[in-house]
Design an enzyme around this catalytic site. Structure first.
Site, mmCIF file in Angstrom:
data_model
loop_
_atom_site.group_PDB
_atom_site.id
_atom_site.type_symbol
_atom_site.label_atom_id
_atom_site.label_comp_id
_atom_site.label_asym_id
_atom_site.label_seq_id
_atom_site.Cartn_x
_atom_site.Cartn_y
_atom_site.Cartn_z
ATOM 1 C CE LYS A 46 3.655 6.645 -6.813
ATOM 2 N NZ LYS A 46 2.584 5.932 -7.496
ATOM 3 N NE ARG B 2 -1.404 5.938 -2.429
ATOM 4 C CZ ARG B 2 -0.266 5.305 -2.758
ATOM 5 N NH1 ARG B 2 0.868 5.619 -2.188
ATOM 6 N NH2 ARG B 2 -0.286 4.369 -3.651
ATOM 7 N NE ARG C 198 4.953 -3.040 -8.534
ATOM 8 C CZ ARG C 198 4.538 -1.830 -8.157
ATOM 9 N NH1 ARG C 198 5.191 -0.747 -8.516
ATOM 10 N NH2 ARG C 198 3.460 -1.688 -7.420
ATOM 11 N NE ARG D 152 3.501 -3.644 -3.848
ATOM 12 C CZ ARG D 152 3.430 -2.350 -4.110
ATOM 13 N NH1 ARG D 152 4.512 -1.677 -4.412
ATOM 14 N NH2 ARG D 152 2.268 -1.727 -4.070
ATOM 15 N NE ARG E 164 -2.022 -1.111 -5.661
ATOM 16 C CZ ARG E 164 -1.060 -1.817 -6.279
ATOM 17 N NH1 ARG E 164 -1.249 -3.085 -6.597
ATOM 18 N NH2 ARG E 164 0.073 -1.237 -6.567
HETATM 19 P P1 ADP Z 1 1.474 1.853 -5.500
HETATM 20 O O1 ADP Z 1 1.555 3.327 -5.678
HETATM 21 O O2 ADP Z 1 2.271 1.095 -6.521
HETATM 22 O O3 ADP Z 1 0.083 1.349 -5.366
HETATM 23 P P2 ADP Z 1 2.734 1.988 -2.870
HETATM 24 O O4 ADP Z 1 3.865 1.079 -2.607
HETATM 25 O O5 ADP Z 1 3.004 3.442 -2.980
HETATM 26 O O6 ADP Z 1 2.112 1.392 -4.177
HETATM 27 O O7 ADP Z 1 1.602 1.773 -1.783
HETATM 28 C C1 ADP Z 1 1.075 0.500 -1.485
HETATM 29 C C2 ADP Z 1 -0.087 0.607 -0.494
HETATM 30 O O8 ADP Z 1 0.374 1.232 0.720
HETATM 31 C C3 ADP Z 1 -1.261 1.474 -0.952
HETATM 32 O O9 ADP Z 1 -2.157 0.771 -1.773
HETATM 33 C C4 ADP Z 1 -1.865 1.844 0.425
HETATM 34 O O10 ADP Z 1 -2.592 0.779 0.974
HETATM 35 C C5 ADP Z 1 -0.645 2.047 1.297
HETATM 36 N N1 ADP Z 1 -0.202 3.467 1.272
HETATM 37 C C6 ADP Z 1 0.945 3.928 0.719
HETATM 38 N N2 ADP Z 1 1.021 5.277 0.856
HETATM 39 C C7 ADP Z 1 -0.110 5.667 1.510
HETATM 40 C C8 ADP Z 1 -0.639 6.921 1.929
HETATM 41 N N3 ADP Z 1 0.012 8.068 1.717
HETATM 42 N N4 ADP Z 1 -1.823 6.937 2.578
HETATM 43 C C9 ADP Z 1 -2.488 5.806 2.810
HETATM 44 N N5 ADP Z 1 -2.064 4.595 2.416
HETATM 45 C C10 ADP Z 1 -0.891 4.506 1.785
#
Ligand code: ADP
Length: 192
Positions: free
Chosen positions: A14, A89, A128, A134, A146
Site C-alpha cells: 500500500k 480498518r 522489510r 519496525r 497482524r
Molecule cells: P501494515 O498495514 O503494514 O500492518 P500499518 O503501518 O498500516 O502497517 O499499521 C501498523 C500498525 O498501526 C497496525 O498493526 C495497528 O496497530 C496500527 N494501526 C494502523 N492503522 C490503524 C487503524 N486504522 N486502526 C487501528 N490501528 C491501526
C-alpha cells in the site's frame, strides 16, 4: 475531488503504491500507521498509547484512531482529495469515515484493494524488517497476529464498499509498475 481508500493486508504494498497515486492524482496521503509511528518517535501521549497495541500487532482502539484521522483531514484544508491508507480498518471506522466526509459534503470515490497471497506477504514483511526498523515486522508471531487481525476485523470492511458499488479488487502480485497500472485503470474507470 477523488477520495481513495487503499486497502489490503499488511505487506500488500500500500505504501509503495500510495506514493505513485499521490503524484498521479495530486492527493494527500494519509497513512494511519505512519501517523502513529511519527507520534511514537515524538513521544506524544498518542504515541505512547498506540505503541503497546502496535508492538503486539493489535489495532489501536477505534475512538483514538478515528479522532486522529479526522484531525489529520482537517489539517489539510487545501487538499484536492485523500488517499486513506490503513484506514478504515474496522466497520465502525468505515461508518465514522462516511459520516465525517458527508459532513463536509464529500464521500469515498472508490476502495481499491490489493490482493496478495499469504506466503508472499510474510516474506515481504520479513524482508522489510531488515530496512524498516519496525518491531512489528521483525517477529513472525506479531506478523501472524497482524494477518489474523486483518482477516477477522479488517477484511469485512471490503464488503461495506462492495455493497455501495465502490470497490475494485486489484491483483497485487507482479512488478510495482504492473500493479500501479492496474490501479490507475480501476481508478480512471470508476473514479471520474
Ligand atoms: P501494515 O498495514 O503494514 O500492518 P500499518 O503501518 O498500516 O502497517 O499499521 C501498523 C500498525 O498501526 C497496525 O498493526 C495497528 O496497530 C496500527 N494501526 C494502523 N492503522 C490503524 C487503524 N486504522 N486502526 C487501528 N490501528 C491501526
Amino acid at each position: 475531488m477523488i477520495n481513495l481508500v487503499l486497502f489490503g493486508p499488511p505487506g500488500a504494498g500500500k505504501g509503495t503504491q500510495a506514493e505513485r497515486l499521490v503524484d498521479r492524482y495530486s492527493l494527500v496521503h494519509l497513512s494511519t500507521g505512519d501517523v502513529f509511528r511519527r507520534n511514537i518517535k515524538g513521544e506524544t501521549e498518542l504515541g505512547k498509547l498506540a505503541q503497546t497495541f502496535m508492538n503486539r500487532g493489535e489495532l489501536v482502539p477505534d475512538h483514538v484512531t478515528i479522532k486522529m484521522l479526522e484531525a489529520e483531514v482537517l489539517n489539510h484544508p487545501e487538499a484536492k482529495g485523500f488517499i486513506f491508507d490503513g484506514f478504515p480498518r474496522t466497520m465502525p471506522q468505515a461508518e465514522a469515515l462516511d459520516k465525517f466526509l458527508a459532513s463536509k459534503d464529500q464521500s469515498i470515490t472508490i476502495m481499491v484493494a490489493l490482493s496478495v497471497k499469504d506466503a508472499e506477504l510474510k516474506s515481504r514483511l520479513l524482508k522489510r524488517a531488515s530496512t524498516s526498523g519496525r518491531a512489528d515486522d521483525a517477529d513472525p508471531k506479531v506478523i501472524e497476529n497482524r494477518i489474523s487481525v486483518y482477516k477477522n476485523e479488517t477484511a469485512p470492511v471490503a464488503g461495506y464498499y462492495q455493497n455501495k458499488g465502490k470497490y475494485a479488487e486489484i491483483d497485487g502480485m507482479g512488478t510495482i509498475d504492473e500493479i500501479s497500472e492496474r490501479l490507475y485503470r480501476a481508478i480512471d474507470k470508476n473514479g471520474k
